[in-house]
Write a protein that holds these residues in place. Structure first.
Motif, PDB file in Angstrom:
ATOM      1  N   GLY A  11       0.796  -1.226   0.000  1.00  0.00           N
ATOM      2  CA  GLY A  11       0.000   0.000   0.000  1.00  0.00           C
ATOM      3  C   GLY A  11       0.817   1.259   0.000  1.00  0.00           C
ATOM      4  O   GLY A  11       0.266   2.338  -0.125  1.00  0.00           O
ATOM      5  N   ILE A  12       2.151   1.181   0.193  1.00  0.00           N
ATOM      6  CA  ILE A  12       2.983   2.372   0.087  1.00  0.00           C
ATOM      7  C   ILE A  12       3.208   2.623  -1.399  1.00  0.00           C
ATOM      8  O   ILE A  12       4.180   2.168  -1.984  1.00  0.00           O
ATOM      9  N   ARG A  13       2.265   3.292  -2.018  1.00  0.00           N
ATOM     10  CA  ARG A  13       2.283   3.441  -3.459  1.00  0.00           C
ATOM     11  C   ARG A  13       2.736   4.821  -3.907  1.00  0.00           C
ATOM     12  O   ARG A  13       3.048   5.009  -5.057  1.00  0.00           O
ATOM     13  N   THR A  14       2.716   5.777  -3.016  1.00  0.00           N
ATOM     14  CA  THR A  14       2.920   7.163  -3.411  1.00  0.00           C
ATOM     15  C   THR A  14       4.017   7.798  -2.570  1.00  0.00           C
ATOM     16  O   THR A  14       4.033   7.665  -1.355  1.00  0.00           O
ATOM     17  N   ALA A  15       4.907   8.476  -3.237  1.00  0.00           N
ATOM     18  CA  ALA A  15       5.903   9.322  -2.566  1.00  0.00           C
ATOM     19  C   ALA A  15       5.730  10.738  -3.086  1.00  0.00           C
ATOM     20  O   ALA A  15       5.710  10.961  -4.297  1.00  0.00           O
ATOM     21  N   VAL A  16       5.581  11.690  -2.190  1.00  0.00           N
ATOM     22  CA  VAL A  16       5.468  13.096  -2.547  1.00  0.00           C
ATOM     23  C   VAL A  16       6.813  13.746  -2.254  1.00  0.00           C
ATOM     24  O   VAL A  16       7.284  13.743  -1.112  1.00  0.00           O
ATOM     25  N   LEU A  17       7.440  14.291  -3.291  1.00  0.00           N
ATOM     26  CA  LEU A  17       8.781  14.847  -3.184  1.00  0.00           C
ATOM     27  C   LEU A  17       8.750  16.344  -3.434  1.00  0.00           C
ATOM     28  O   LEU A  17       8.205  16.805  -4.438  1.00  0.00           O
ATOM     29  N   LEU A  18       9.347  17.101  -2.531  1.00  0.00           N
ATOM     30  CA  LEU A  18       9.313  18.561  -2.576  1.00  0.00           C
ATOM     31  C   LEU A  18      10.687  19.127  -2.923  1.00  0.00           C
ATOM     32  O   LEU A  18      11.712  18.671  -2.395  1.00  0.00           O
ATOM     33  N   PRO A  19      10.728  20.143  -3.778  1.00  0.00           N
ATOM     34  CA  PRO A  19      12.024  20.708  -4.204  1.00  0.00           C
ATOM     35  C   PRO A  19      12.713  21.491  -3.090  1.00  0.00           C
ATOM     36  O   PRO A  19      12.111  21.885  -2.085  1.00  0.00           O
ATOM     37  N   GLY A  20      13.985  21.746  -3.321  1.00  0.00           N
ATOM     38  CA  GLY A  20      14.751  22.592  -2.429  1.00  0.00           C
ATOM     39  C   GLY A  20      14.526  24.062  -2.714  1.00  0.00           C
ATOM     40  O   GLY A  20      13.752  24.451  -3.600  1.00  0.00           O
ATOM     41  N   THR A  21      15.222  24.902  -1.961  1.00  0.00           N
ATOM     42  CA  THR A  21      15.087  26.353  -2.078  1.00  0.00           C
ATOM     43  C   THR A  21      15.418  26.821  -3.491  1.00  0.00           C
ATOM     44  O   THR A  21      16.505  26.556  -4.002  1.00  0.00           O
ATOM     45  N   GLY A  22      14.470  27.507  -4.117  1.00  0.00           N
ATOM     46  CA  GLY A  22      14.682  28.033  -5.455  1.00  0.00           C
ATOM     47  C   GLY A  22      14.707  26.987  -6.542  1.00  0.00           C
ATOM     48  O   GLY A  22      14.959  27.312  -7.706  1.00  0.00           O
ATOM     49  N   SER A  23      14.436  25.735  -6.208  1.00  0.00           N
ATOM     50  CA  SER A  23      14.431  24.666  -7.195  1.00  0.00           C
ATOM     51  C   SER A  23      12.995  24.380  -7.626  1.00  0.00           C
ATOM     52  O   SER A  23      12.060  25.090  -7.258  1.00  0.00           O
ATOM     53  N   ASP A  24      12.811  23.314  -8.414  1.00  0.00           N
ATOM     54  CA  ASP A  24      11.484  23.056  -8.966  1.00  0.00           C
ATOM     55  C   ASP A  24      11.262  21.569  -9.166  1.00  0.00           C
ATOM     56  O   ASP A  24      12.132  20.740  -8.887  1.00  0.00           O
ATOM     57  N   GLU A  25      10.072  21.257  -9.652  1.00  0.00           N
ATOM     58  CA  GLU A  25       9.683  19.858  -9.854  1.00  0.00           C
ATOM     59  C   GLU A  25      10.465  19.193 -10.980  1.00  0.00           C
ATOM     60  O   GLU A  25      10.574  17.960 -11.031  1.00  0.00           O
ATOM     61  N   VAL A  26      11.040  19.968 -11.884  1.00  0.00           N
ATOM     62  CA  VAL A  26      11.816  19.392 -12.983  1.00  0.00           C
ATOM     63  C   VAL A  26      13.068  18.712 -12.431  1.00  0.00           C
ATOM     64  O   VAL A  26      13.392  17.562 -12.777  1.00  0.00           O
ATOM     65  N   PHE A  27      13.774  19.407 -11.551  1.00  0.00           N
ATOM     66  CA  PHE A  27      14.992  18.816 -11.002  1.00  0.00           C
ATOM     67  C   PHE A  27      14.679  17.643 -10.091  1.00  0.00           C
ATOM     68  O   PHE A  27      15.326  16.591 -10.165  1.00  0.00           O
ATOM     69  N   ILE A  28      13.669  17.781  -9.246  1.00  0.00           N
ATOM     70  CA  ILE A  28      13.395  16.684  -8.313  1.00  0.00           C
ATOM     71  C   ILE A  28      12.892  15.450  -9.058  1.00  0.00           C
ATOM     72  O   ILE A  28      13.136  14.317  -8.632  1.00  0.00           O
ATOM     73  N   ARG A  29      12.239  15.656 -10.197  1.00  0.00           N
ATOM     74  CA  ARG A  29      11.864  14.507 -11.034  1.00  0.00           C
ATOM     75  C   ARG A  29      13.116  13.785 -11.531  1.00  0.00           C
ATOM     76  O   ARG A  29      13.186  12.554 -11.511  1.00  0.00           O
ATOM     77  N   SER A  30      14.113  14.545 -11.963  1.00  0.00           N
ATOM     78  CA  SER A  30      15.331  13.933 -12.487  1.00  0.00           C
ATOM     79  C   SER A  30      16.094  13.178 -11.410  1.00  0.00           C
ATOM     80  O   SER A  30      16.851  12.255 -11.706  1.00  0.00           O
ATOM     81  N   VAL A  31      15.886  13.543 -10.156  1.00  0.00           N
ATOM     82  CA  VAL A  31      16.554  12.889  -9.041  1.00  0.00           C
ATOM     83  C   VAL A  31      15.820  11.619  -8.604  1.00  0.00           C
ATOM     84  O   VAL A  31      16.435  10.558  -8.417  1.00  0.00           O
ATOM     85  N   PHE A  32      14.504  11.699  -8.447  1.00  0.00           N
ATOM     86  CA  PHE A  32      13.776  10.659  -7.728  1.00  0.00           C
ATOM     87  C   PHE A  32      12.885   9.757  -8.580  1.00  0.00           C
ATOM     88  O   PHE A  32      12.595   8.630  -8.159  1.00  0.00           O
ATOM     89  N   GLU A  33      12.411  10.193  -9.712  1.00  0.00           N
ATOM     90  CA  GLU A  33      11.358   9.442 -10.382  1.00  0.00           C
ATOM     91  C   GLU A  33      11.790   8.008 -10.719  1.00  0.00           C
ATOM     92  O   GLU A  33      11.080   7.047 -10.405  1.00  0.00           O
ATOM     93  N   ILE A  34      12.929   7.833 -11.348  1.00  0.00           N
ATOM     94  CA  ILE A  34      13.348   6.492 -11.751  1.00  0.00           C
ATOM     95  C   ILE A  34      13.788   5.642 -10.557  1.00  0.00           C
ATOM     96  O   ILE A  34      13.395   4.461 -10.460  1.00  0.00           O
ATOM     97  N   PRO A  35      14.571   6.162  -9.592  1.00  0.00           N
ATOM     98  CA  PRO A  35      14.887   5.342  -8.421  1.00  0.00           C
ATOM     99  C   PRO A  35      13.651   4.870  -7.668  1.00  0.00           C
ATOM    100  O   PRO A  35      13.628   3.736  -7.165  1.00  0.00           O
ATOM    101  N   LEU A  36      12.608   5.693  -7.590  1.00  0.00           N
ATOM    102  CA  LEU A  36      11.388   5.253  -6.923  1.00  0.00           C
ATOM    103  C   LEU A  36      10.630   4.227  -7.755  1.00  0.00           C
ATOM    104  O   LEU A  36      10.116   3.238  -7.225  1.00  0.00           O
ATOM    105  N   ALA A  37      10.564   4.442  -9.050  1.00  0.00           N
ATOM    106  CA  ALA A  37       9.899   3.469  -9.919  1.00  0.00           C
ATOM    107  C   ALA A  37      10.557   2.103  -9.801  1.00  0.00           C
ATOM    108  O   ALA A  37       9.884   1.069  -9.881  1.00  0.00           O
ATOM    109  N   ALA A  38      11.864   2.084  -9.588  1.00  0.00           N
ATOM    110  CA  ALA A  38      12.590   0.813  -9.491  1.00  0.00           C
ATOM    111  C   ALA A  38      12.155  -0.006  -8.289  1.00  0.00           C
ATOM    112  O   ALA A  38      12.324  -1.237  -8.285  1.00  0.00           O
TER     113      ALA A  38
END
Length: 248
Positions: A11-38
Protein backbone atom coordinates in the motif's frame (compact mmCIF):
# COMPACT_ATOMS: atom_id res chain seq x y z
CA UNK A 1 1.35 13.44 -11.16
CA UNK A 2 3.37 10.59 -12.69
CA UNK A 3 1.85 7.11 -12.49
CA UNK A 4 3.75 3.82 -12.66
CA UNK A 5 2.12 0.44 -13.32
CA UNK A 6 4.18 -1.39 -10.69
CA UNK A 7 3.16 -0.46 -7.15
CA UNK A 8 4.45 -1.81 -3.85
CA UNK A 9 2.09 -4.48 -2.51
CA UNK A 10 1.78 -3.20 1.06
CA UNK A 11 0.00 0.00 0.00
CA UNK A 12 2.98 2.37 0.09
CA UNK A 13 2.28 3.44 -3.46
CA UNK A 14 2.92 7.16 -3.41
CA UNK A 15 5.90 9.32 -2.57
CA UNK A 16 5.47 13.10 -2.55
CA UNK A 17 8.78 14.85 -3.18
CA UNK A 18 9.31 18.56 -2.58
CA UNK A 19 12.02 20.71 -4.20
CA UNK A 20 14.75 22.59 -2.43
CA UNK A 21 15.09 26.35 -2.08
CA UNK A 22 14.68 28.03 -5.45
CA UNK A 23 14.43 24.67 -7.20
CA UNK A 24 11.48 23.06 -8.97
CA UNK A 25 9.68 19.86 -9.85
CA UNK A 26 11.82 19.39 -12.98
CA UNK A 27 14.99 18.82 -11.00
CA UNK A 28 13.39 16.68 -8.31
CA UNK A 29 11.86 14.51 -11.03
CA UNK A 30 15.33 13.93 -12.49
CA UNK A 31 16.55 12.89 -9.04
CA UNK A 32 13.78 10.66 -7.73
CA UNK A 33 11.36 9.44 -10.38
CA UNK A 34 13.35 6.49 -11.75
CA UNK A 35 14.89 5.34 -8.42
CA UNK A 36 11.39 5.25 -6.92
CA UNK A 37 9.90 3.47 -9.92
CA UNK A 38 12.59 0.81 -9.49
CA UNK A 39 11.10 -0.09 -6.09
CA UNK A 40 7.50 0.15 -7.27
CA UNK A 41 6.62 3.59 -5.91
CA UNK A 42 5.00 6.35 -7.95
CA UNK A 43 6.26 9.89 -7.59
CA UNK A 44 4.04 12.91 -7.02
CA UNK A 45 6.04 16.06 -7.72
CA UNK A 46 4.28 19.30 -6.76
CA UNK A 47 5.40 22.41 -8.60
CA UNK A 48 6.31 25.42 -6.45
CA UNK A 49 3.67 28.06 -5.84
CA UNK A 50 5.91 31.10 -5.58
CA UNK A 51 5.58 33.61 -2.80
CA UNK A 52 5.72 33.95 0.95
CA UNK A 53 3.28 31.04 1.35
CA UNK A 54 5.54 28.58 -0.48
CA UNK A 55 5.97 26.28 2.51
CA UNK A 56 2.27 26.13 3.31
CA UNK A 57 1.47 25.32 -0.32
CA UNK A 58 3.85 22.37 -0.24
CA UNK A 59 2.36 21.12 3.03
CA UNK A 60 -1.09 21.36 1.45
CA UNK A 61 0.12 19.23 -1.45
CA UNK A 62 1.19 16.56 1.04
CA UNK A 63 -2.22 16.77 2.71
CA UNK A 64 -3.95 16.34 -0.65
CA UNK A 65 -1.91 13.29 -1.60
CA UNK A 66 -2.40 11.68 1.81
CA UNK A 67 -6.16 12.18 1.60
CA UNK A 68 -6.15 10.03 -1.53
CA UNK A 69 -3.89 7.34 -0.08
CA UNK A 70 -5.43 5.63 2.98
CA UNK A 71 -2.37 3.49 3.64
CA UNK A 72 -0.12 6.52 4.00
CA UNK A 73 2.45 8.20 1.81
CA UNK A 74 6.17 8.55 1.72
CA UNK A 75 7.14 12.18 2.20
CA UNK A 76 10.43 13.63 1.15
CA UNK A 77 12.42 16.22 -0.65
CA UNK A 78 15.71 17.98 -1.06
CA UNK A 79 17.01 20.56 1.43
CA UNK A 80 14.03 22.83 2.24
CA UNK A 81 11.77 20.12 0.81
CA UNK A 82 13.25 17.58 3.24
CA UNK A 83 12.62 19.95 6.14
CA UNK A 84 8.98 20.34 5.11
CA UNK A 85 8.52 16.59 4.67
CA UNK A 86 9.73 15.97 8.22
CA UNK A 87 7.59 18.84 9.51
CA UNK A 88 4.55 17.28 7.83
CA UNK A 89 5.36 13.84 9.24
CA UNK A 90 5.45 15.30 12.74
CA UNK A 91 1.99 16.80 12.20
CA UNK A 92 0.63 13.63 10.59
CA UNK A 93 2.20 10.60 12.25
CA UNK A 94 -0.60 8.30 11.14
CA UNK A 95 -0.44 9.30 7.50
CA UNK A 96 3.32 9.24 6.86
CA UNK A 97 4.73 5.78 6.11
CA UNK A 98 8.33 6.86 5.64
CA UNK A 99 10.70 9.71 4.82
CA UNK A 100 13.09 10.40 1.95
CA UNK A 101 15.38 13.18 3.17
CA UNK A 102 18.06 14.44 0.82
CA UNK A 103 20.54 17.12 1.91
CA UNK A 104 18.92 18.54 5.05
CA UNK A 105 20.42 21.97 5.61
CA UNK A 106 19.80 22.70 9.31
CA UNK A 107 17.71 21.68 12.28
CA UNK A 108 15.73 24.04 14.44
CA UNK A 109 16.25 27.73 13.76
CA UNK A 110 18.11 28.37 10.49
CA UNK A 111 20.37 30.97 12.08
CA UNK A 112 23.53 31.51 10.05
CA UNK A 113 23.55 28.06 8.44
CA UNK A 114 25.18 28.19 5.00
CA UNK A 115 22.00 27.39 3.05
CA UNK A 116 19.96 30.03 4.89
CA UNK A 117 22.65 32.67 4.42
CA UNK A 118 22.91 31.85 0.71
CA UNK A 119 19.13 32.04 0.23
CA UNK A 120 18.88 35.37 2.04
CA UNK A 121 21.71 36.80 -0.03
CA UNK A 122 20.07 35.58 -3.23
CA UNK A 123 16.73 37.11 -2.20
CA UNK A 124 18.38 40.44 -1.43
CA UNK A 125 20.27 40.36 -4.76
CA UNK A 126 17.07 39.68 -6.70
CA UNK A 127 15.24 42.49 -4.90
CA UNK A 128 18.06 44.96 -5.41
CA UNK A 129 18.88 44.35 -9.05
CA UNK A 130 16.39 41.95 -10.57
CA UNK A 131 16.51 38.36 -11.71
CA UNK A 132 19.02 38.49 -14.56
CA UNK A 133 21.83 40.23 -12.63
CA UNK A 134 21.28 37.74 -9.81
CA UNK A 135 21.59 34.87 -12.25
CA UNK A 136 24.77 36.36 -13.71
CA UNK A 137 26.26 36.51 -10.24
CA UNK A 138 25.20 32.93 -9.58
CA UNK A 139 26.65 31.64 -12.84
CA UNK A 140 30.02 33.14 -12.03
CA UNK A 141 30.38 31.18 -8.79
CA UNK A 142 28.33 27.96 -9.10
CA UNK A 143 29.13 24.73 -10.89
CA UNK A 144 27.82 24.81 -14.44
CA UNK A 145 25.16 22.13 -13.90
CA UNK A 146 23.81 23.85 -10.80
CA UNK A 147 23.77 27.26 -12.47
CA UNK A 148 21.81 25.77 -15.38
CA UNK A 149 19.27 24.12 -13.08
CA UNK A 150 18.71 27.23 -10.97
CA UNK A 151 18.54 29.55 -13.97
CA UNK A 152 15.61 27.54 -15.32
CA UNK A 153 13.91 27.20 -11.96
CA UNK A 154 14.39 30.80 -10.85
CA UNK A 155 12.84 32.14 -14.05
CA UNK A 156 9.83 29.95 -13.34
CA UNK A 157 9.29 31.66 -9.98
CA UNK A 158 8.78 35.02 -11.69
CA UNK A 159 8.02 37.93 -9.38
CA UNK A 160 7.63 35.55 -6.44
CA UNK A 161 11.26 34.45 -6.42
CA UNK A 162 12.62 36.74 -3.70
CA UNK A 163 9.73 36.02 -1.33
CA UNK A 164 10.11 32.30 -1.99
CA UNK A 165 13.81 32.34 -1.23
CA UNK A 166 13.20 34.28 1.95
CA UNK A 167 10.37 31.96 3.03
CA UNK A 168 12.73 29.00 2.81
CA UNK A 169 15.64 30.78 4.48
CA UNK A 170 13.62 31.92 7.49
CA UNK A 171 11.56 28.79 8.20
CA UNK A 172 12.72 26.66 11.15
CA UNK A 173 13.29 23.00 10.43
CA UNK A 174 12.29 20.33 12.95
CA UNK A 175 14.58 20.20 15.95
CA UNK A 176 16.58 17.10 16.77
CA UNK A 177 14.21 16.48 19.68
CA UNK A 178 11.29 16.68 17.24
CA UNK A 179 12.93 14.19 14.90
CA UNK A 180 13.49 11.80 17.80
CA UNK A 181 9.70 11.37 18.13
CA UNK A 182 9.38 9.89 14.63
CA UNK A 183 9.45 6.11 14.37
CA UNK A 184 9.15 5.43 10.65
CA UNK A 185 11.76 4.32 8.11
CA UNK A 186 13.78 7.31 6.99
CA UNK A 187 16.38 7.45 4.28
CA UNK A 188 18.84 10.34 4.61
CA UNK A 189 21.34 11.35 1.93
CA UNK A 190 24.27 13.73 2.19
CA UNK A 191 27.34 14.79 0.24
CA UNK A 192 30.77 15.23 1.86
CA UNK A 193 31.67 17.85 -0.77
CA UNK A 194 28.52 19.97 -0.25
CA UNK A 195 29.37 22.98 1.91
CA UNK A 196 25.88 24.47 1.63
CA UNK A 197 24.29 21.32 3.06
CA UNK A 198 27.04 20.11 5.41
CA UNK A 199 27.26 16.36 5.84
CA UNK A 200 27.33 16.67 9.67
CA UNK A 201 23.76 18.00 9.51
CA UNK A 202 22.63 14.87 7.66
CA UNK A 203 24.51 12.78 10.22
CA UNK A 204 22.74 14.59 13.08
CA UNK A 205 19.34 14.04 11.47
CA UNK A 206 20.14 10.35 11.02
CA UNK A 207 21.26 9.94 14.62
CA UNK A 208 18.18 11.74 15.97
CA UNK A 209 15.64 9.73 13.97
CA UNK A 210 14.72 6.38 15.51
CA UNK A 211 14.74 4.36 12.31
CA UNK A 212 17.09 6.04 9.84
CA UNK A 213 20.07 5.20 7.66
CA UNK A 214 22.42 7.62 5.91
CA UNK A 215 23.87 7.05 2.46
CA UNK A 216 26.21 9.46 0.70
CA UNK A 217 27.13 10.51 -2.80
CA UNK A 218 28.99 13.52 -4.18
CA UNK A 219 27.94 16.75 -5.86
CA UNK A 220 30.25 16.13 -8.79
CA UNK A 221 28.47 12.81 -9.37
CA UNK A 222 25.04 14.42 -9.07
CA UNK A 223 26.06 16.99 -11.66
CA UNK A 224 26.59 14.22 -14.19
CA UNK A 225 23.88 11.87 -12.89
CA UNK A 226 21.11 13.49 -10.79
CA UNK A 227 19.61 10.08 -10.05
CA UNK A 228 22.64 9.37 -7.87
CA UNK A 229 21.07 11.50 -5.14
CA UNK A 230 17.74 9.72 -5.51
CA UNK A 231 19.39 6.30 -5.44
CA UNK A 232 21.30 7.18 -2.28
CA UNK A 233 18.15 8.40 -0.54
CA UNK A 234 15.97 5.46 -1.62
CA UNK A 235 18.70 2.96 -0.71
CA UNK A 236 18.98 4.51 2.75
CA UNK A 237 15.19 4.25 3.16
CA UNK A 238 15.24 0.58 2.13
CA UNK A 239 18.03 -0.15 4.58
CA UNK A 240 16.12 1.66 7.33
CA UNK A 241 13.16 -0.68 6.95
CA UNK A 242 11.46 0.46 3.81
CA UNK A 243 12.51 -2.82 2.17
CA UNK A 244 9.97 -4.63 4.36
CA UNK A 245 7.28 -2.47 2.82
CA UNK A 246 8.18 -3.50 -0.71
CA UNK A 247 8.53 -7.23 -0.18
CA UNK A 248 5.45 -8.38 1.76
Amino acid sequence: MTEHPILSPNGIRTAVLLPGTGSDEVFIRSVFEIPLAAVGVRAVLPAPRPGAGLGEAYLAALDEAAAQTPDGILAGGISFGAHLAAEWALRNPGRCAGLLLALPAWHGDPGDSPAAVAARLAADTVRAGGLEPALTSLTSSADAWLATELARAWRGYGDGLADSLRAAADRPAPTLDDLATLDIPAGVAGCPDDHVHPLPVAEEWTKALNQAVLCTTRLDIIGADPEALGRATVLAWLRAGGREGTSR
